[in-house]
Scaffold this motif. Structure first.
Motif, PDB file in Angstrom:
ATOM      1  N   ALA A   1     -39.624  45.527  74.493  1.00 64.54           N
ATOM      2  CA  ALA A   1     -38.461  44.750  74.074  1.00 64.54           C
ATOM      3  C   ALA A   1     -38.900  43.544  73.238  1.00 64.54           C
ATOM      4  CB  ALA A   1     -37.665  44.280  75.293  1.00 64.54           C
TER       5      ALA A   1
ATOM      6  N   GLU B   1     -38.994  49.229  80.329  1.00 67.15           N
ATOM      7  CA  GLU B   1     -37.825  49.617  79.542  1.00 67.15           C
ATOM      8  C   GLU B   1     -36.624  49.993  80.418  1.00 67.15           C
ATOM      9  OE1 GLU B   1     -37.436  49.989  75.703  1.00 67.15           O
ATOM     10  OE2 GLU B   1     -38.544  48.273  76.489  1.00 67.15           O
ATOM     11  N   LYS B   2     -36.882  50.639  81.553  1.00 65.11           N
ATOM     12  CA  LYS B   2     -35.775  51.063  82.424  1.00 65.11           C
ATOM     13  C   LYS B   2     -36.286  51.214  83.847  1.00 65.11           C
ATOM     14  CE  LYS B   2     -34.088  55.369  82.540  1.00 65.11           C
ATOM     15  NZ  LYS B   2     -33.342  56.613  82.249  1.00 65.11           N
TER      16      LYS B   2
ATOM     17  N   PRO C   1     -32.235  47.361  82.176  1.00 68.18           N
ATOM     18  CA  PRO C   1     -33.133  47.415  81.026  1.00 68.18           C
ATOM     19  C   PRO C   1     -34.211  46.330  81.073  1.00 68.18           C
ATOM     20  CG  PRO C   1     -31.160  46.233  80.418  1.00 68.18           C
ATOM     21  CD  PRO C   1     -30.969  46.660  81.849  1.00 68.18           C
ATOM     22  N   ALA C   2     -35.136  46.415  80.140  1.00 70.42           N
ATOM     23  CA  ALA C   2     -36.136  45.371  79.969  1.00 70.42           C
ATOM     24  C   ALA C   2     -35.452  44.036  79.685  1.00 70.42           C
ATOM     25  CB  ALA C   2     -37.060  45.733  78.811  1.00 70.42           C
TER      26      ALA C   2
END
Length: 228
Positions: free
Chosen positions: A69, A157-158, A172-173
């Motif tokens: 991210a 990320e997840k 999420p991130a």
């Protein structure tokens, strides 16, 4: 101050900077920043201890490399630079009562380092933890609670989370998760390792308690199938 200390200090500051930019996200961010503001985080107080590596270094490298991210790139860069300066530890049942049913995934691959705390490699504090936490891919970190109020800053990320119910939600991130003292929570890790910043604001020596859910085996089987 050594280069190692500078890299650890930079990592801590990158985390603080992110939290300062997200004060309104959850109550736990304000509480964390208030605690940090009351500490002496000067150069003179930096600890200088030898680093300690981990048998999970390859998983850790993948976890750090997976921090993608844009808003997390300062933390990611500082963590990559300082990774080999830190003291990495596994939870060998020091956080849970003897015989706690933590599941194979957690016991196979969990990792943490304390940047601030009783056994930290950055700054010493008797009743506050700030560090990095990692879990291997396709892991269920089973439902549990503790007396320590806890803040997570998700770097992956997840990741999946649930809070005292059977319902899961993916985060999420960059997301921030606040677990007040005693609040049940669980984490579900997918194909990529899970890595996060974590904070325990107080009661850091209190034990964690596993809270039984009858769907653990089903979830763990589903996660295992994803690797095939």
């Amino acid at each position: 101050m050594t280069d190692k200390q500078r890299r650890i200090q930079a990592l801590i500051q990158s985390i603080v900077t992110y939290l300062q930019a997200h004060r309104a996200a959850t109550r736990g961010v304000d509480l964390t920043l208030d605690k940090l503001a009351a500490m002496d985080l000067s150069d003179e107080k930096l600890i200088d201890l030898p680093p300690h590596g981990t048998r999970h270094d390859e998983v850790l490298k993948n976890a750090v490399a997976g921090i993608a991210a844009p808003e997390l790139q300062e933390i990611a860069g500082c963590l990559k630079a300082a990774k080999d300066d830190l003291i990495w530890r596994e939870d060998n049942a020091q956080f849970y009562p003897p015989g706690a049913d933590l599941g194979e995934g957690y016991t196979r691959c969990n990792l943490h380092t304390l940047l601030i705390g009783p056994d930290a490699c950055g700054y010493h504090h008797l009743d506050f933890n700030l560090g990095i936490f990692m879990l291997g891919p396709r892991t269920l970190y089973r439902d549990h609670n503790h007396d320590a109020p806890e803040l997570y800053l998700n770097l992956s990320e997840k990741s999946g989370w649930r809070f005292g119910t059977r319902d899961w939600q993916d985060y999420p991130a960059g997301s921030l998760i606040w677990n007040a003292a005693g609040d049940p929570h669980a984490t579900r890790v997918y194909d990529q390792p899970f890595i996060s910043v974590f904070v325990w604001l107080e009661n850091v020596n209190s034990p964690c308690n596993v809270i039984h859910f009858d769907d653990w085996a089903e979830i763990e089987q589903d996660l295992a199938k994803q690797s095939n």
